[in-house]
Design a protein around this motif. Structure first.
Motif, PDB file in Angstrom:
ATOM      1  N   GLY A 185       7.660  -1.516   2.476  1.00  0.00           N
ATOM      2  CA  GLY A 185       6.969  -1.914   1.260  1.00  0.00           C
ATOM      3  C   GLY A 185       5.714  -2.721   1.556  1.00  0.00           C
ATOM      4  O   GLY A 185       4.646  -2.495   0.964  1.00  0.00           O
ATOM      5  N   ARG A 186       5.826  -3.643   2.508  1.00  0.00           N
ATOM      6  CA  ARG A 186       4.685  -4.489   2.849  1.00  0.00           C
ATOM      7  C   ARG A 186       3.558  -3.654   3.465  1.00  0.00           C
ATOM      8  O   ARG A 186       2.383  -3.843   3.132  1.00  0.00           O
ATOM      9  CB  ARG A 186       5.108  -5.596   3.820  1.00  0.00           C
ATOM     10  CG  ARG A 186       3.974  -6.560   4.154  1.00  0.00           C
ATOM     11  CD  ARG A 186       4.448  -7.693   5.056  1.00  0.00           C
ATOM     12  NE  ARG A 186       3.366  -8.646   5.264  1.00  0.00           N
ATOM     13  CZ  ARG A 186       2.363  -8.474   6.129  1.00  0.00           C
ATOM     14  NH1 ARG A 186       2.321  -7.379   6.866  1.00  0.00           N
ATOM     15  NH2 ARG A 186       1.416  -9.384   6.243  1.00  0.00           N
ATOM     16  N   GLU A 218      -6.318  -2.862   2.363  1.00  0.00           N
ATOM     17  CA  GLU A 218      -7.344  -2.488   3.339  1.00  0.00           C
ATOM     18  C   GLU A 218      -8.292  -1.433   2.775  1.00  0.00           C
ATOM     19  O   GLU A 218      -9.503  -1.477   3.025  1.00  0.00           O
ATOM     20  CB  GLU A 218      -6.673  -1.977   4.618  1.00  0.00           C
ATOM     21  CG  GLU A 218      -5.946  -3.069   5.394  1.00  0.00           C
ATOM     22  CD  GLU A 218      -5.131  -2.524   6.559  1.00  0.00           C
ATOM     23  OE1 GLU A 218      -4.869  -1.292   6.566  1.00  0.00           O
ATOM     24  OE2 GLU A 218      -4.760  -3.321   7.449  1.00  0.00           O
ATOM     25  N   LEU A 219      -7.745  -0.501   1.999  1.00  0.00           N
ATOM     26  CA  LEU A 219      -8.596   0.518   1.383  1.00  0.00           C
ATOM     27  C   LEU A 219      -9.610  -0.107   0.428  1.00  0.00           C
ATOM     28  O   LEU A 219     -10.714   0.411   0.250  1.00  0.00           O
ATOM     29  CB  LEU A 219      -7.733   1.543   0.632  1.00  0.00           C
ATOM     30  CG  LEU A 219      -6.949   2.535   1.500  1.00  0.00           C
ATOM     31  CD1 LEU A 219      -5.995   3.345   0.637  1.00  0.00           C
ATOM     32  CD2 LEU A 219      -7.905   3.459   2.240  1.00  0.00           C
ATOM     33  N   PRO A 241      -6.269  -8.704   3.935  1.00  0.00           N
ATOM     34  CA  PRO A 241      -5.298  -7.780   3.339  1.00  0.00           C
ATOM     35  C   PRO A 241      -3.869  -8.311   3.356  1.00  0.00           C
ATOM     36  O   PRO A 241      -3.115  -8.123   2.391  1.00  0.00           O
ATOM     37  CB  PRO A 241      -5.428  -6.521   4.197  1.00  0.00           C
ATOM     38  CG  PRO A 241      -6.791  -6.610   4.784  1.00  0.00           C
ATOM     39  CD  PRO A 241      -7.039  -8.059   5.012  1.00  0.00           C
ATOM     40  N   GLY A 242      -3.483  -8.978   4.454  1.00  0.00           N
ATOM     41  CA  GLY A 242      -2.115  -9.480   4.550  1.00  0.00           C
ATOM     42  C   GLY A 242      -1.805 -10.521   3.495  1.00  0.00           C
ATOM     43  O   GLY A 242      -0.745 -10.481   2.855  1.00  0.00           O
ATOM     44  N   ALA A 243      -2.714 -11.452   3.283  1.00  0.00           N
ATOM     45  CA  ALA A 243      -2.503 -12.507   2.283  1.00  0.00           C
ATOM     46  C   ALA A 243      -2.494 -11.921   0.878  1.00  0.00           C
ATOM     47  O   ALA A 243      -1.683 -12.319   0.027  1.00  0.00           O
ATOM     48  CB  ALA A 243      -3.584 -13.571   2.408  1.00  0.00           C
ATOM     49  N   ALA A 262      -0.879  -1.720  -7.006  1.00  0.00           N
ATOM     50  CA  ALA A 262      -1.923  -1.669  -8.038  1.00  0.00           C
ATOM     51  C   ALA A 262      -2.546  -3.036  -8.288  1.00  0.00           C
ATOM     52  O   ALA A 262      -3.700  -3.125  -8.726  1.00  0.00           O
ATOM     53  CB  ALA A 262      -1.330  -1.132  -9.337  1.00  0.00           C
ATOM     54  N   LEU A 263      -1.799  -4.111  -8.011  1.00  0.00           N
ATOM     55  CA  LEU A 263      -2.282  -5.465  -8.303  1.00  0.00           C
ATOM     56  C   LEU A 263      -2.916  -6.153  -7.106  1.00  0.00           C
ATOM     57  O   LEU A 263      -3.451  -7.254  -7.246  1.00  0.00           O
ATOM     58  CB  LEU A 263      -1.113  -6.328  -8.805  1.00  0.00           C
ATOM     59  CG  LEU A 263      -0.543  -5.977 -10.173  1.00  0.00           C
ATOM     60  CD1 LEU A 263       0.702  -6.815 -10.448  1.00  0.00           C
ATOM     61  CD2 LEU A 263      -1.582  -6.205 -11.260  1.00  0.00           C
ATOM     62  N   VAL A 264      -2.885  -5.530  -5.933  1.00  0.00           N
ATOM     63  CA  VAL A 264      -3.259  -6.221  -4.709  1.00  0.00           C
ATOM     64  C   VAL A 264      -4.719  -6.686  -4.717  1.00  0.00           C
ATOM     65  O   VAL A 264      -5.059  -7.702  -4.105  1.00  0.00           O
ATOM     66  CB  VAL A 264      -2.967  -5.325  -3.479  1.00  0.00           C
ATOM     67  CG1 VAL A 264      -3.967  -4.176  -3.380  1.00  0.00           C
ATOM     68  CG2 VAL A 264      -2.950  -6.141  -2.202  1.00  0.00           C
TER      69      VAL A 264
END
Length: 304
Positions: free
Chosen positions: A91-92, A100-101, A107-109, A144-146
């Motif tokens: 999932g992560r 990243e896209l 991206p990790g945070a 979708a929220l990232v």
């Protein structure tokens, strides 16, 4: 204020018209896109997210066209109904890949914030192939929220969720709407929409059937004629008594027994029926609605 404007949009596939001359405005807050299966809801969401070109008409985000405009994806988060997931990823990893896209600086945070928001941190290191339907819905939500979008589009997001997951997602959508984001979710279940959205757009068979706040749409649906089959101990007397009341539009004795009845005022009819049965000493054996499917409800809206 981020607004999606759909202006006289149609979309067809060869001889099949999926969306037919629809005009609507989706603004900040939570909007429910309501309609039976096959009504064109998924096509509309694909048009709003820029993944599908309208055959005629325009779809814009704050005045900018959505089709072939990659800049709008900075503002839009999409939760599709179909599970186009990479089951071999955790999932992560899936959420980080989406971060990243989007070219996010960390991206990790960003992924951790999104996973925490939808309560998936405990399962983030499991592969997606081990997830339940509800968990897959939630990991799509995190993806979708990232990038913290101002617009969130969700296609049947409550499918497969257990009661606790549904309550959490409903609260999350309400919070996002209150923050001023533009949130739209589709559903074929009236009660789901009632609990989250005040503004409702109804589509039926590719057409825009109704628009307004929830109270107005609910009244349109419940005030329509209702049809029933009644079986009683004295059908003829019961039919005569009901026809004398203003809540009943028509009644017909069936050759196989029973009464086919159309009530124009359901609230009054539900009070009158047991009272008349008591007054005439008639026993009610069966009261069955014959047109309670969503398709019949929405078909009535289209015809009004």
């Amino acid at each position: 204020m981020t607004t999606i404007q759909i202006d006289h949009v149609s979309r067809w596939y060869r001889n099949v018209v999926a969306v037919n001359d629809i005009t609507m405005t989706i603004g900040p807050g939570v909007t429910g896109l309501l309609g039976p299966n096959g009504a064109g809801k998924s096509t509309l969401i694909a048009l709003m997210s820029g993944f599908l070109a309208p055959s005629t008409g325009t779809v814009t985000l704050d005045g900018d066209p959505l089709w072939r405009n990659e800049q709008v994806y900075r503002e839009i988060g999409l939760v599709p109904e179909r599970e186009a997931l990479f089951d071999y990823l955790t999932g992560r990893q899936f959420v980080v890949a989406n971060a990243e896209l989007h070219g996010l600086p960390d991206p990790g945070a960003a992924a951790q914030r999104a996973l925490a928001l939808i309560e998936m941190t405990d399962a983030q290191d499991r592969t997606i192939s081990t997830y339940s339907k509800g968990m897959k819905q939630r990991i799509k939500m995190a993806s979708a929220l990232v990038h913290d979008p101002s617009v969130l589009l969700l296609d049947e997001p409550f499918n497969g969720m257990d009661p606790r997951q549904r309550i959490h997602l409903m609260e999350l959508l309400r919070t996002m709407g209150a923050e001023g984001r533009t949130v739209l979710f589709s559903s074929h279940i009236l009660e789901e929409v009632e609990q989250v959205a005040r503004q409702i757009e109804v589509v039926v068979a590719g057409r825009h059937a109704a628009s307004g706040d929830f109270g107005a749409i609910r009244r349109l649906m419940t005030d329509r004629p209702n049809r029933f089959v009644l079986r009683t101990s004295d059908d003829r007397t019961m039919a005569s008594a009901l026809l004398a009341d203003a809540s009943v539009r028509g009644a017909r004795l069936r050759s196989e027994g029973g009464i086919e009845l159309e009530a124009s005022d359901f609230g009054r009819f539900s009070e009158v029926l047991p009272r008349l049965a008591r007054e005439h000493g008639i026993r009610l054996h069966e009261v069955t609605p014959t047109d309670e499917s969503l398709e019949s409800v929405f078909a009535y809206l289209v015809s009004t």
